[in-house]
Design a protein around this motif. Structure first.
Motif, PDB file in Angstrom:
ATOM      1  N   ALA A 104      29.269  59.427  19.089  1.00  0.00           N
ATOM      2  CA  ALA A 104      29.695  58.052  18.838  1.00  0.00           C
ATOM      3  C   ALA A 104      30.942  57.971  17.975  1.00  0.00           C
ATOM      4  N   TRP A 105      31.405  59.114  17.460  1.00  0.00           N
ATOM      5  CA  TRP A 105      32.641  59.088  16.672  1.00  0.00           C
ATOM      6  C   TRP A 105      33.285  60.468  16.663  1.00  0.00           C
ATOM      7  N   GLY A 128      34.328  61.026  12.032  1.00  0.00           N
ATOM      8  CA  GLY A 128      33.760  59.913  11.278  1.00  0.00           C
ATOM      9  C   GLY A 128      34.130  58.530  11.751  1.00  0.00           C
ATOM     10  N   ARG A 129      35.045  58.425  12.727  1.00  0.00           N
ATOM     11  CA  ARG A 129      35.472  57.104  13.186  1.00  0.00           C
ATOM     12  C   ARG A 129      35.517  57.074  14.707  1.00  0.00           C
ATOM     13  N   SER A 130      35.328  55.870  15.257  1.00  0.00           N
ATOM     14  CA  SER A 130      35.299  55.736  16.713  1.00  0.00           C
ATOM     15  C   SER A 130      36.688  55.727  17.333  1.00  0.00           C
ATOM     16  N   SER A 190      38.855  56.292  21.480  1.00  0.00           N
ATOM     17  CA  SER A 190      39.302  55.105  22.184  1.00  0.00           C
ATOM     18  C   SER A 190      40.511  55.391  23.069  1.00  0.00           C
ATOM     19  N   THR A 218      29.513  50.574   9.179  1.00  0.00           N
ATOM     20  CA  THR A 218      30.576  50.506  10.182  1.00  0.00           C
ATOM     21  C   THR A 218      31.767  49.714   9.656  1.00  0.00           C
ATOM     22  N   LYS A 244      33.560  52.132   7.216  1.00  0.00           N
ATOM     23  CA  LYS A 244      34.181  53.300   7.845  1.00  0.00           C
ATOM     24  C   LYS A 244      35.360  52.919   8.741  1.00  0.00           C
ATOM     25  N   GLU A 245      35.203  51.827   9.472  1.00  0.00           N
ATOM     26  CA  GLU A 245      36.216  51.428  10.439  1.00  0.00           C
ATOM     27  C   GLU A 245      37.280  50.509   9.831  1.00  0.00           C
ATOM     28  N   GLY A 296      26.864  49.942  13.595  1.00  0.00           N
ATOM     29  CA  GLY A 296      26.823  51.280  14.136  1.00  0.00           C
ATOM     30  C   GLY A 296      25.510  51.673  14.762  1.00  0.00           C
ATOM     31  N   ALA A 327      28.005  64.524  15.115  1.00  0.00           N
ATOM     32  CA  ALA A 327      28.211  63.092  15.331  1.00  0.00           C
ATOM     33  C   ALA A 327      26.959  62.445  15.907  1.00  0.00           C
TER      34      ALA A 327
END
Length: 240
Positions: free
Chosen positions: A39-40, A43-45, A49, A73, A76-77, A176, A205
């Motif tokens: 999912a990341w 640590g980030r999505s 992308s 979320t 982090k985002e 998240g 992850a």
């Protein structure tokens, strides 16, 4: 971008492809994951992308009444307030020009002076529980619309019902994974929009659901594709 399921079509209308059902409440999860389910990335999505994913992300936000995300979320985002977009003018006709963000938090352990609370076009919502520190709840109520749902933790059924009571019936949840798992375990998820990035990540992850077990049957209603990224739309089977 092209549609490859249920039929083939080049350059589909993205707004029409993700339109909400009429005259009913609806909760949609939107997540991106690698081909092996991470999912990341680091640590980030964002590392998973793509340009197409970002277009769909903005379209889903524009279609929604409210955007729900867990506090982890949001931190982090680096969430900020949703900004008005010219492309949303038609799809948001008769509604506020941007949807509010609703942050799910047990402790309200984030900066209430952040621009998410001080510079939001649509007032941010904080969803917490009775066990949250009293002083933090008082401060949150000054800077946001406060919803108290549950005792020791946030009760997702109560939280969603409170959003519905405010007329926010088209809910977009951006995670998240723990929030997703709780919503799914409560039987509240109607739809999953999942972007699948052509990448192997491995490591530790999380998956897009991480926590309480849930067995929810899904129907694959649509698949779009662009640059090797798949954009899958799953809807809950009626019996689930």
């Amino acid at each position: 971008m092209r549609r490859i399921h249920p039929d083939i079509q080049d350059n589909p209308d993205i707004v029409q492809a993700y339109a909400y059902p009429e005259s009913r409440t609806w909760l949609r999860l939107n997540m991106v994951a690698s081909a092996d389910g991470a999912a990341w990335l680091k640590g980030r999505s964002g590392g998973l992308s793509s340009a197409g994913d970002r277009r769909i992300f903005q379209t889903l936000r524009g279609l929604s009444d409210v955007i729900v995300a867990g506090a982890a979320t949001v931190r982090k985002e680096g969430y900020g307030p949703v900004k008005p977009r010219e492309s949303w003018a038609e799809i948001r006709a008769g509604r506020p020009e941007v949807p509010p963000i609703a942050v799910i938090t047990r402790s309200i352990g984030f900066d209430l002076d952040d621009e998410l609370f001080t510079d939001a076009t649509s007032r941010t919502i904080v969803i917490t529980c009775e066990s949250a520190p009293h002083e933090r709840r008082k401060e949150a109520a000054k800077r946001a619309d406060l919803i108290v749902a549950g005792d020791e933790g946030v009760d997702m059924r109560q939280a969603v019902a409170a959003l519905h009571d405010r007329g926010l019936t088209r809910i977009l949840c951006e995670g998240g994974p723990r929030v997703n798992a709780q919503l799914s375990a409560c039987g509240l998820v109607d739809e999953l929009c999942q972007s699948i990035s052509p990448m192997l990540v491995g490591g530790g992850a999380a998956r897009i659901l991480n926590g309480e077990p849930a067995q929810v049957g899904l129907h694959l209603s649509q698949v779009l594709e662009e640059d090797g990224v798949l954009f899958c739309r799953y809807t809950r089977e009626p019996s689930s």
